[in-house]
Scaffold this motif. Structure first.
Motif, PDB file in Angstrom:
ATOM      1  N   PRO A 290      21.995  -5.578   9.483  1.00 42.83           N
ATOM      2  CA  PRO A 290      23.206  -5.369   8.683  1.00 42.83           C
ATOM      3  C   PRO A 290      23.241  -6.197   7.412  1.00 42.83           C
ATOM      4  N   ARG A 291      22.278  -7.105   7.235  1.00 42.30           N
ATOM      5  CA  ARG A 291      22.259  -7.943   6.036  1.00 42.30           C
ATOM      6  C   ARG A 291      21.687  -7.206   4.831  1.00 42.30           C
ATOM      7  N   ILE A 292      21.083  -6.031   5.039  1.00 47.55           N
ATOM      8  CA  ILE A 292      20.398  -5.303   3.976  1.00 47.55           C
ATOM      9  C   ILE A 292      21.394  -4.476   3.157  1.00 47.55           C
ATOM     10  N   THR A 293      21.280  -4.507   1.835  1.00 45.18           N
ATOM     11  CA  THR A 293      22.146  -3.730   0.956  1.00 45.18           C
ATOM     12  C   THR A 293      21.709  -2.257   0.934  1.00 45.18           C
ATOM     13  N   LYS A 294      22.519  -1.395   0.325  1.00 42.76           N
ATOM     14  CA  LYS A 294      22.171   0.023   0.231  1.00 42.76           C
ATOM     15  C   LYS A 294      20.927   0.225  -0.641  1.00 42.76           C
ATOM     16  N   VAL A 295      20.899  -0.473  -1.770  1.00 45.07           N
ATOM     17  CA  VAL A 295      19.709  -0.421  -2.620  1.00 45.07           C
ATOM     18  C   VAL A 295      18.514  -0.995  -1.867  1.00 45.07           C
ATOM     19  N   GLY A 296      18.797  -2.056  -1.108  1.00 47.87           N
ATOM     20  CA  GLY A 296      17.738  -2.691  -0.339  1.00 47.87           C
ATOM     21  C   GLY A 296      17.097  -1.751   0.656  1.00 47.87           C
ATOM     22  N   ARG A 297      17.900  -0.927   1.321  1.00 42.57           N
ATOM     23  CA  ARG A 297      17.347   0.026   2.297  1.00 42.57           C
ATOM     24  C   ARG A 297      16.434   1.034   1.601  1.00 42.57           C
ATOM     25  N   PHE A 298      16.845   1.465   0.413  1.00 45.22           N
ATOM     26  CA  PHE A 298      16.033   2.439  -0.321  1.00 45.22           C
ATOM     27  C   PHE A 298      14.706   1.825  -0.766  1.00 45.22           C
ATOM     28  N   ILE A 299      14.757   0.658  -1.382  1.00 45.81           N
ATOM     29  CA  ILE A 299      13.509   0.067  -1.899  1.00 45.81           C
ATOM     30  C   ILE A 299      12.597  -0.400  -0.773  1.00 45.81           C
ATOM     31  N   ARG A 300      13.195  -0.724   0.388  1.00 44.12           N
ATOM     32  CA  ARG A 300      12.357  -1.064   1.545  1.00 44.12           C
ATOM     33  C   ARG A 300      11.668   0.173   2.102  1.00 44.12           C
ATOM     34  N   LYS A 301      12.411   1.288   2.160  1.00 46.31           N
ATOM     35  CA  LYS A 301      11.859   2.523   2.708  1.00 46.31           C
ATOM     36  C   LYS A 301      10.623   2.953   1.936  1.00 46.31           C
ATOM     37  N   TYR A 302      10.662   2.772   0.625  1.00 40.85           N
ATOM     38  CA  TYR A 302       9.532   3.187  -0.214  1.00 40.85           C
ATOM     39  C   TYR A 302       8.654   2.003  -0.646  1.00 40.85           C
ATOM     40  N   SER A 303       8.872   0.840  -0.011  1.00 39.58           N
ATOM     41  CA  SER A 303       8.069  -0.372  -0.263  1.00 39.58           C
ATOM     42  C   SER A 303       8.157  -0.867  -1.700  1.00 39.58           C
ATOM     43  N   ILE A 304       9.211  -0.479  -2.417  1.00 39.42           N
ATOM     44  CA  ILE A 304       9.381  -0.940  -3.797  1.00 39.42           C
ATOM     45  C   ILE A 304       9.697  -2.437  -3.835  1.00 39.42           C
ATOM     46  N   ASP A 305      10.339  -2.952  -2.772  1.00 38.18           N
ATOM     47  CA  ASP A 305      10.697  -4.371  -2.754  1.00 38.18           C
ATOM     48  C   ASP A 305       9.480  -5.289  -2.792  1.00 38.18           C
ATOM     49  N   GLU A 306       8.309  -4.756  -2.438  1.00 36.64           N
ATOM     50  CA  GLU A 306       7.092  -5.566  -2.404  1.00 36.64           C
ATOM     51  C   GLU A 306       6.408  -5.677  -3.768  1.00 36.64           C
ATOM     52  N   LEU A 307       6.816  -4.873  -4.757  1.00 42.71           N
ATOM     53  CA  LEU A 307       6.090  -4.802  -6.028  1.00 42.71           C
ATOM     54  C   LEU A 307       5.952  -6.137  -6.768  1.00 42.71           C
ATOM     55  N   PRO A 308       6.970  -7.040  -6.745  1.00 46.08           N
ATOM     56  CA  PRO A 308       6.787  -8.327  -7.443  1.00 46.08           C
ATOM     57  C   PRO A 308       5.606  -9.157  -6.920  1.00 46.08           C
ATOM     58  N   GLN A 309       5.134  -8.828  -5.729  1.00 48.10           N
ATOM     59  CA  GLN A 309       3.974  -9.566  -5.208  1.00 48.10           C
ATOM     60  C   GLN A 309       2.703  -9.281  -5.999  1.00 48.10           C
ATOM     61  N   LEU A 310       2.745  -8.261  -6.862  1.00 52.01           N
ATOM     62  CA  LEU A 310       1.618  -8.030  -7.764  1.00 52.01           C
ATOM     63  C   LEU A 310       1.404  -9.246  -8.668  1.00 52.01           C
ATOM     64  N   PHE A 311       2.494  -9.949  -9.007  1.00 52.65           N
ATOM     65  CA  PHE A 311       2.373 -11.180  -9.799  1.00 52.65           C
ATOM     66  C   PHE A 311       1.757 -12.302  -8.955  1.00 52.65           C
ATOM     67  N   ASN A 312       2.103 -12.355  -7.648  1.00 50.55           N
ATOM     68  CA  ASN A 312       1.437 -13.313  -6.746  1.00 50.55           C
ATOM     69  C   ASN A 312      -0.061 -13.069  -6.694  1.00 50.55           C
ATOM     70  N   ILE A 313      -0.429 -11.784  -6.682  1.00 48.51           N
ATOM     71  CA  ILE A 313      -1.850 -11.412  -6.613  1.00 48.51           C
ATOM     72  C   ILE A 313      -2.554 -11.790  -7.908  1.00 48.51           C
ATOM     73  N   LEU A 314      -1.922 -11.496  -9.032  1.00 49.48           N
ATOM     74  CA  LEU A 314      -2.507 -11.826 -10.334  1.00 49.48           C
ATOM     75  C   LEU A 314      -2.700 -13.338 -10.471  1.00 49.48           C
ATOM     76  N   LYS A 315      -1.760 -14.093  -9.939  1.00 51.41           N
ATOM     77  CA  LYS A 315      -1.833 -15.555  -9.995  1.00 51.41           C
ATOM     78  C   LYS A 315      -2.905 -16.113  -9.069  1.00 51.41           C
ATOM     79  N   GLY A 316      -3.188 -15.413  -7.967  1.00 56.00           N
ATOM     80  CA  GLY A 316      -4.187 -15.885  -7.023  1.00 56.00           C
ATOM     81  C   GLY A 316      -3.634 -16.375  -5.699  1.00 56.00           C
ATOM     82  N   ASP A 317      -2.298 -16.276  -5.518  1.00 53.32           N
ATOM     83  CA  ASP A 317      -1.693 -16.673  -4.245  1.00 53.32           C
ATOM     84  C   ASP A 317      -2.090 -15.715  -3.126  1.00 53.32           C
TER      85      ASP A 317
END
Length: 402
Positions: A290-317
């Motif tokens: 129940p802690r997830i927002t409506k937008v959050g459910r959508f971006i989680r369903k399509y894995s959009i919430d994970e996209l900022p990790q591309l910056f983690n990858i570019l950095k080398g984390d």
């Protein structure tokens, strides 16, 4: 080929090591002899030393001496347990890894093969100084990560902008959620995601996860049964336990070993069971959170919430493919010997257990997940990475809430 040496006087271990396929294991009971054996006599000669845990002070002297005279030897401590203090001491004096002193021939062989397959990564002959050997990401994998993450960020820039606006419009708080995660070699870094929960989500974790954690293993007996304690310390101890909230009683047989701490008295068998359950249930996953927002459910369903990790990858984390970096509270429960190997591999955006979990409709135990992480760390290669990426893309639209 890497040489294998055993230092100790456990006849059972000596016998098992003799049967490691294709290996001639040299056995000694003196640490100076072990140092002499592990000293390279030809270029690029390397050794694995299985060190049988004994008296701690004597072990520290032996390991320190061996490490000083053989900086590149890979030292594996054979032990059935280590407390936090011992783990720190043994690591500081120079051990690289641990394994149970009751490990089977198969387990010992797997450990040797795992190290041998990464000889060029784990051993560095140009650096003769003492060092703690760590996993290093191969050059091919790092170059692939830089190229793919860089292109993906450019291509997906419109998605980043639209998602940020939608998050900001629905709820107060930052667009990007940062959390401390543990990746390769237990390295802690800032893990980036689009915020998909309300801002007080972490504070509410214990409340909502109670009874809803998919990975927690509970039974009807666990729900209905009471633990009955009869204190061996007398009425005053029983009253103290009651004052501390330990209102239940426990029946203990005469043979049962009691563990007495500053603020508890518990049977050893119950303590071990509780510890095992904590390790097995380290992964927290709440269904229909129940802690997830409506937008959050959508971006989680399509894995959009994970996209900022591309910056983690570019950095080398992280890497594109690897073992999922874990929150601190999960990672600290996976420091036992049976779990360490999952951190001797790249941390990744997607990985083996993610695609396998989707294939099982999200029904996967914590132990299954951990074993898949370890398997990836021992077997990853370019072909396997491409296979995982392909399966991730084909499962991009998740029909299950996993």
């Amino acid at each position: 080929m890497i040489g294998v040496v055993y230092l100790g006087n456990n006849p059972k271990t000596q016998e098992r090591l003799k049967y490691i396929p294709g290996r001639s294991v040299k056995i000694t009971t003196a640490y100076k002899d072990a140092a002499s054996i592990c000293t390279p006599h030809i270029p690029n000669e390397h050794f694995i030393l299985f060190f049988e845990k004994s008296v701690r002070t004597e072990d520290v002297t032996a390991i320190t001496y061996i490490r000083k005279h053989c900086p590149d030897v890979y030292i594996i401590l054979l032990t059935n347990s280590l407390d936090n203090e011992e783990r720190t001491i043994y690591q500081k004096c120079g051990i690289n890894d641990t394994i149970s002193n009751e490990a089977s021939i198969t387990d010992l062989n797997k450990k040797v093969q795992f190290i041998s397959a990464r000889e060029n990564i784990l051993f560095n002959d140009q650096d003769a100084k003492y060092k703690i050997l760590k996993f290093k990401i191969p050059m091919w994998k790092r170059l692939f990560d830089i190229v793919v993450s860089g292109l993906a960020i450019i291509f997906l820039l419109p998605v980043f902008i639209i998602t940020a606006i939608a998050i900001k419009l629905e709820s107060k708080g930052p667009v990007i959620f940062k959390s401390k995660r543990v990746g390769t070699n237990y390295t802690v870094f800032d893990f980036l995601k689009f915020r998909s929960m309300y801002v007080d989500a972490e504070q509410r974790l214990k409340e909502v996860s109670k009874g809803h954690n998919q990975y927690a293993e509970t039974t009807e007996d666990d729900k209905d049964s009471k633990t009955v304690i009869t204190s061996p310390l007398g009425d005053e101890a029983e009253q103290a336990m009651f004052d501390m909230g330990m209102e239940s009683e426990m029946l203990i047989s005469d043979e049962e070993i009691m563990l007495v701490g500053d603020d508890f008295v518990v049977a050893e068998s119950d303590f071990n069971k509780q510890k095992e359950e904590e390790i097995n249930n380290a992964f927290v996953k709440v269904e229909n959170d129940p802690r997830i927002t409506k937008v959050g459910r959508f971006i989680r369903k399509y894995s959009i919430d994970e996209l900022p990790q591309l910056f983690n990858i570019l950095k080398g984390d992280m890497s594109i493919v690897g073992n999922r970096p874990l929150p601190l509270y999960e990672a600290e429960k996976l420091t036992v010997d049976s779990s360490i190997d999952r951190f001797m591999a790249p941390a990744g955006l997607t990985g083996l257990w993610q695609v396998e979990e989707r294939g099982k409709g999200g029904n996967m135990s914590a132990e299954e997940r951990k074993q898949l992480d370890i398997l990836y760390g021992q077997t990853y290669n370019f072909a396997l990475d491409m296979k995982i990426i392909f399966r991730t893309l084909t499962a991009f639209i998740q029909k299950e809430n996993v």
